[in-house]
Write a protein that holds these residues in place. Structure first.
Motif, PDB file in Angstrom:
ATOM      1  N   UNK A 230       0.777  -1.245   0.000  1.00  0.00           N
ATOM      2  CA  UNK A 230       0.000   0.000   0.000  1.00  0.00           C
ATOM      3  C   UNK A 230       0.804   1.288   0.000  1.00  0.00           C
ATOM      4  N   UNK A 231       2.128   1.229   0.008  1.00  0.00           N
ATOM      5  CA  UNK A 231       2.886   2.467   0.114  1.00  0.00           C
ATOM      6  C   UNK A 231       4.027   2.489  -0.891  1.00  0.00           C
ATOM      7  N   UNK A 232       4.246   3.665  -1.451  1.00  0.00           N
ATOM      8  CA  UNK A 232       5.417   3.866  -2.313  1.00  0.00           C
ATOM      9  C   UNK A 232       5.666   5.356  -2.454  1.00  0.00           C
ATOM     10  N   UNK A 233       6.869   5.709  -2.816  1.00  0.00           N
ATOM     11  CA  UNK A 233       7.236   7.081  -3.184  1.00  0.00           C
ATOM     12  C   UNK A 233       7.857   7.011  -4.570  1.00  0.00           C
ATOM     13  N   UNK A 234       7.277   7.745  -5.503  1.00  0.00           N
ATOM     14  CA  UNK A 234       7.726   7.681  -6.898  1.00  0.00           C
ATOM     15  C   UNK A 234       7.754   6.237  -7.395  1.00  0.00           C
ATOM     16  N   UNK A 235       6.751   5.476  -6.944  1.00  0.00           N
ATOM     17  CA  UNK A 235       6.584   4.073  -7.337  1.00  0.00           C
ATOM     18  C   UNK A 235       7.726   3.176  -6.843  1.00  0.00           C
ATOM     19  N   UNK A 236       8.341   3.580  -5.743  1.00  0.00           N
ATOM     20  CA  UNK A 236       9.393   2.771  -5.116  1.00  0.00           C
ATOM     21  C   UNK A 236       8.989   2.469  -3.674  1.00  0.00           C
ATOM     22  N   UNK A 237       9.304   1.257  -3.223  1.00  0.00           N
ATOM     23  CA  UNK A 237       9.044   0.895  -1.842  1.00  0.00           C
ATOM     24  C   UNK A 237      10.177   0.019  -1.310  1.00  0.00           C
ATOM     25  N   UNK A 238       9.993  -0.513  -0.098  1.00  0.00           N
ATOM     26  CA  UNK A 238      11.078  -1.202   0.605  1.00  0.00           C
ATOM     27  C   UNK A 238      10.585  -2.545   1.133  1.00  0.00           C
ATOM     28  N   UNK A 239      11.458  -3.528   1.107  1.00  0.00           N
ATOM     29  CA  UNK A 239      11.174  -4.814   1.742  1.00  0.00           C
ATOM     30  C   UNK A 239      12.137  -5.012   2.893  1.00  0.00           C
ATOM     31  N   UNK A 240      11.586  -5.237   4.092  1.00  0.00           N
ATOM     32  CA  UNK A 240      12.398  -5.475   5.287  1.00  0.00           C
ATOM     33  C   UNK A 240      12.016  -6.824   5.887  1.00  0.00           C
ATOM     34  N   UNK A 241      12.790  -7.291   6.850  1.00  0.00           N
ATOM     35  CA  UNK A 241      12.491  -8.558   7.525  1.00  0.00           C
ATOM     36  C   UNK A 241      11.935  -8.265   8.915  1.00  0.00           C
ATOM     37  N   UNK A 242      10.685  -8.637   9.206  1.00  0.00           N
ATOM     38  CA  UNK A 242      10.151  -8.454  10.556  1.00  0.00           C
ATOM     39  C   UNK A 242      10.994  -9.239  11.556  1.00  0.00           C
ATOM     40  N   UNK A 243      11.405  -8.584  12.636  1.00  0.00           N
ATOM     41  CA  UNK A 243      12.381  -9.196  13.542  1.00  0.00           C
ATOM     42  C   UNK A 243      11.770 -10.198  14.504  1.00  0.00           C
TER      43      UNK A 243
ATOM     44  N   UNK B 194      15.698   4.328   3.381  1.00  0.00           N
ATOM     45  CA  UNK B 194      15.376   4.831   4.722  1.00  0.00           C
ATOM     46  C   UNK B 194      14.378   5.982   4.634  1.00  0.00           C
ATOM     47  N   UNK B 195      14.497   6.795   3.621  1.00  0.00           N
ATOM     48  CA  UNK B 195      13.538   7.896   3.456  1.00  0.00           C
ATOM     49  C   UNK B 195      12.128   7.357   3.228  1.00  0.00           C
ATOM     50  N   UNK B 196      12.014   6.273   2.487  1.00  0.00           N
ATOM     51  CA  UNK B 196      10.705   5.653   2.279  1.00  0.00           C
ATOM     52  C   UNK B 196      10.130   5.177   3.606  1.00  0.00           C
ATOM     53  N   UNK B 197      10.969   4.538   4.429  1.00  0.00           N
ATOM     54  CA  UNK B 197      10.511   4.094   5.750  1.00  0.00           C
ATOM     55  C   UNK B 197      10.091   5.296   6.603  1.00  0.00           C
ATOM     56  N   UNK B 198      10.879   6.340   6.560  1.00  0.00           N
ATOM     57  CA  UNK B 198      10.594   7.555   7.337  1.00  0.00           C
ATOM     58  C   UNK B 198       9.238   8.140   6.951  1.00  0.00           C
ATOM     59  N   UNK B 199       8.993   8.287   5.664  1.00  0.00           N
ATOM     60  CA  UNK B 199       7.741   8.863   5.201  1.00  0.00           C
ATOM     61  C   UNK B 199       6.571   7.909   5.440  1.00  0.00           C
ATOM     62  N   UNK B 200       6.825   6.622   5.326  1.00  0.00           N
ATOM     63  CA  UNK B 200       5.773   5.633   5.565  1.00  0.00           C
ATOM     64  C   UNK B 200       5.286   5.685   7.011  1.00  0.00           C
ATOM     65  N   UNK B 201       6.208   5.840   7.946  1.00  0.00           N
ATOM     66  CA  UNK B 201       5.839   5.878   9.366  1.00  0.00           C
ATOM     67  C   UNK B 201       4.945   7.093   9.694  1.00  0.00           C
ATOM     68  N   UNK B 202       5.042   8.131   8.892  1.00  0.00           N
ATOM     69  CA  UNK B 202       4.229   9.329   9.134  1.00  0.00           C
ATOM     70  C   UNK B 202       2.746   9.074   8.843  1.00  0.00           C
ATOM     71  N   UNK B 203       2.462   8.121   7.954  1.00  0.00           N
ATOM     72  CA  UNK B 203       1.073   7.900   7.553  1.00  0.00           C
ATOM     73  C   UNK B 203       0.541   6.520   7.967  1.00  0.00           C
ATOM     74  N   UNK B 204       1.407   5.648   8.410  1.00  0.00           N
ATOM     75  CA  UNK B 204       0.977   4.281   8.749  1.00  0.00           C
ATOM     76  C   UNK B 204       0.106   4.277  10.001  1.00  0.00           C
ATOM     77  N   UNK B 205      -0.954   3.468   9.959  1.00  0.00           N
ATOM     78  CA  UNK B 205      -1.830   3.291  11.111  1.00  0.00           C
ATOM     79  C   UNK B 205      -1.781   1.817  11.525  1.00  0.00           C
TER      80      UNK B 205
END
Length: 396
Positions: free
Chosen positions: A342-355, A384-395
Motif C-alpha cells: 500500500x505504500x510507495x514514493x515515486x513508485x518505489x518501496x522497501x522490503x524489510x524482515x520483521x524481527x 530509509x527515506x521511504x521508511x521515514x515517510x511511511x511511518x508518518x502515515x501508517x496506522x
C-alpha cells in the motif's frame, strides 16, 4: 486427505523470505523495491572463483569425497593458519552451505527433546534446524537497550538442565551485528567446560568487523578442543551465496566421525561449487579491505539516516552487515506487508524482515525489523527515506 507431521506444522516461516509473494505482486504492478530483507551482498564475486568454473575442462562431473575434496580442505586449513588458528584439513568437513553444517551438528550431538541455549534475537533458521531435528531452543534475551551484549552468565546457569547439550552463538551476529569480545567468549567457554557442554560458534561473518574491533574465534581457546565446533561459509565472505558451500571445523574426532555419517548419507557437497570456493581462497587481502571499507561506509550512512527518524531505537552493529531497528509501531510484520502492498514514493518501496521471526520467545521483537545494509549508499538513503515517510502515515 492424509495429514502432515506435527514437525511440519511446527516448522516456522522464514521472516526473511515469507514476504516474497507480496514483493512479487508489488513488482507486477510496476513498483521498484529496495531489498533490505536478505543478506545477499551486491559486492562482486571474486573473478578468480568464477574463472575457475568457466575455464574448467571436467569431462565427467563426479562425486567428491563426502567430507569435501582434500585439496579444498587443505586450503581451508591454510586460511585458518593465516588467521593464527591451527587446524588440520582432517578437522574440516565441507557442507552444502553453513545450513547443512548446522543441521549435521544438531543431529550429531543432540537427541529429540535435548536443548541448545542461544542468545536471541538469533538467525531465524536456527529454530528451523532445531525443529527439523526435534530439539528445543532455550533462549536468553539480549536487549537493544545495551546493544545486544552478552547476557550475564547467571542467566545461562538458570537454563542449564540435564537435557542441555550446547550453547550456540553467531559471532559477529546475524541479525544484530553484535561482536563478542574475547572476554565474553572466555566466559562462555568457562560455563561450557564446567557443565560439559558443546560451544558452537557460527563465524561466517568473521572478516566483517568494525571500529578497530577484531574477531576472536572459539578455536583460539585453550583446553576446549573437545567442546568447540565452528560453522563457516563462503557465502558472505566472497559474495558467493549461490555456491552453497560451507564447512564445520572441530578438533573433536568423535564429532567428526559422527558428522561424516550424515555427510555420507547425502553423498557429497557440489563439485563445481567446491572448485569455485577453492579458487576463491586465493583472493588477495585487498579485496577484503575494500569490502570492509564499503560496509563501514554503508553502516554509517544507514545509521545516520535512521537517526533522523523520530521514535526509533537502533542497535549499532560492530560487525556483519545487519542491524535491528525498533519502530514506533505495534506490529512490524503488518508494517512490512503494508509497505509492499500500500505504500510507495515515486513508485518505489522497501522490503524489510520483521524481527519477531528472529526470536523464539513469543511477543518479543514484534515492533522490530532487521535491515541488511547490502545496497549502495545512495539506495540506502532512498530506502530509509521511504521508511521515514511511511511511518508518518501508517496506522497500526
Amino acid at each position: 486427505m492424509p495429514s502432515i507431521s506435527q514437525k511440519g506444522r511446527n516448522m516456522p516461516e522464514s521472516p526473511i523470505r515469507k514476504l516474497v509473494p507480496y514483493a512479487e505482486k508489488a513488482e507486477a504492478k510496476g513498483k521498484s523495491i529496495y531489498y533490505l530483507n536478505i543478506g545477499q551482498p551486491d559486492i562482486k564475486t571474486p573473478e578468480v572463483a568464477l574463472k575457475a568454473v568457466k575455464e574448467n575442462n571436467i569431462e565427467v562431473l563426479s562425486y567428491s569425497r563426502s567430507e569435501g575434496s582434500d585439496t579444498y580442505r587443505k586450503k581451508i586449513a591454510d586460511y585458518y593458519a593465516y588467521h593464527n588458528i591451527k587446524v588440520s584439513h582432517t578437522d574440516i568437513i565441507v557442507t552444502t552451505g553453513a545450513s547443512e553444517a548446522i543441521s549435521f551438528i544438531f543431529g550429531s550431538i543432540m537427541d529429540p527433546d535435548d536443548e541448545v541455549i542461544i542468545c536471541e534475537p538469533f538467525y531465524a533458521n536456527y529454530i528451523a534446524f532445531a525443529t527439523a531435528n526435534s530439539i528445543k531452543v532455550r533462549p536468553i534475551i539480549s536487549s537493544i537497550e545495551d546493544n545486544f551484549a552478552l547476557p550475564s552468565i547467571a542467566e545461562f546457569e538458570k537454563l542449564i538442565s540435564s537435557r542441555t547439550k550446547a550453547i550456540m552463538i553467531c559471532n559477529p551476529g546475524n541479525p544484530t551485528g553484535y561482536l563478542y569480545s574475547k572476554e565474553e567468549i572466555e566466559q562462555l567457554a568457562d560455563i561450557a567446560k564446567r557443565h560439559d557442554l558443546f560451544l558452537i560458534s557460527d563465524e561466517v561473518y568473521r572478516e566483517f568487523t568494525y571500529d578497530g574491533h577484531s574477531h576472536y574465534s572459539i578455536l583460539e581457546l585453550e583446553g576446549l578442543d573437545e567442546h568447540t565446533i565452528v560453522i563457516d561459509s563462503v557465502s558472505k565472505r566472497y559474495s558467493m551465496c549461490g555456491a552453497r558451500i560451507g564447512c564445520l571445523v572441530t578438533r573433536n574426532e568423535t564429532i567428526r566421525y559422527t558428522v561424516l555419517k550424515f555427510a555420507q548419507a547425502r553423498l557429497s557437497p557440489p563439485t563445481y561449487a567446491q572448485i569455485a570456493s577453492e579458487a576463491a581462497l586465493s583472493t588477495p587481502q585487498s579485496y577484503f579491505e575494500d569490502v570492509k571499507k564499503e560496509y563501514i561506509e554503508r553502516r554509517d550512512t544507514l545509521i545516520s539516516e535512521l537517526q533522523q527518524i523520530e521514535g526509533i531505537k537502533i542497535g549499532i552493529p560492530k560487525g556483519a552487515f545487519y542491524c535491528i531497528v525498533e519502530l514506533p509501531v505495534k506490529n512490524a510484520d503488518h508494517f512490512a506487508r503494508w509497505l509492499l502492498e500500500s505504500f510507495s514514493i515515486d513508485n518505489e518501496t522497501v522490503m524489510v524482515a520483521p524481527a519477531e521471526g528472529f526470536y523464539s520467545t513469543k511477543g518479543i521483537g514484534t515492533n522490530q525489523i532487521r535491515i541488511a545494509y547490502v545496497l549502495n549508499k545512495q539506495d540506502l538513503i532512498k530506502a530509509v527515506n521511504i521508511i521515514k515517510e511511511a511511518l508518518k502515515v501508517y496506522k497500526d
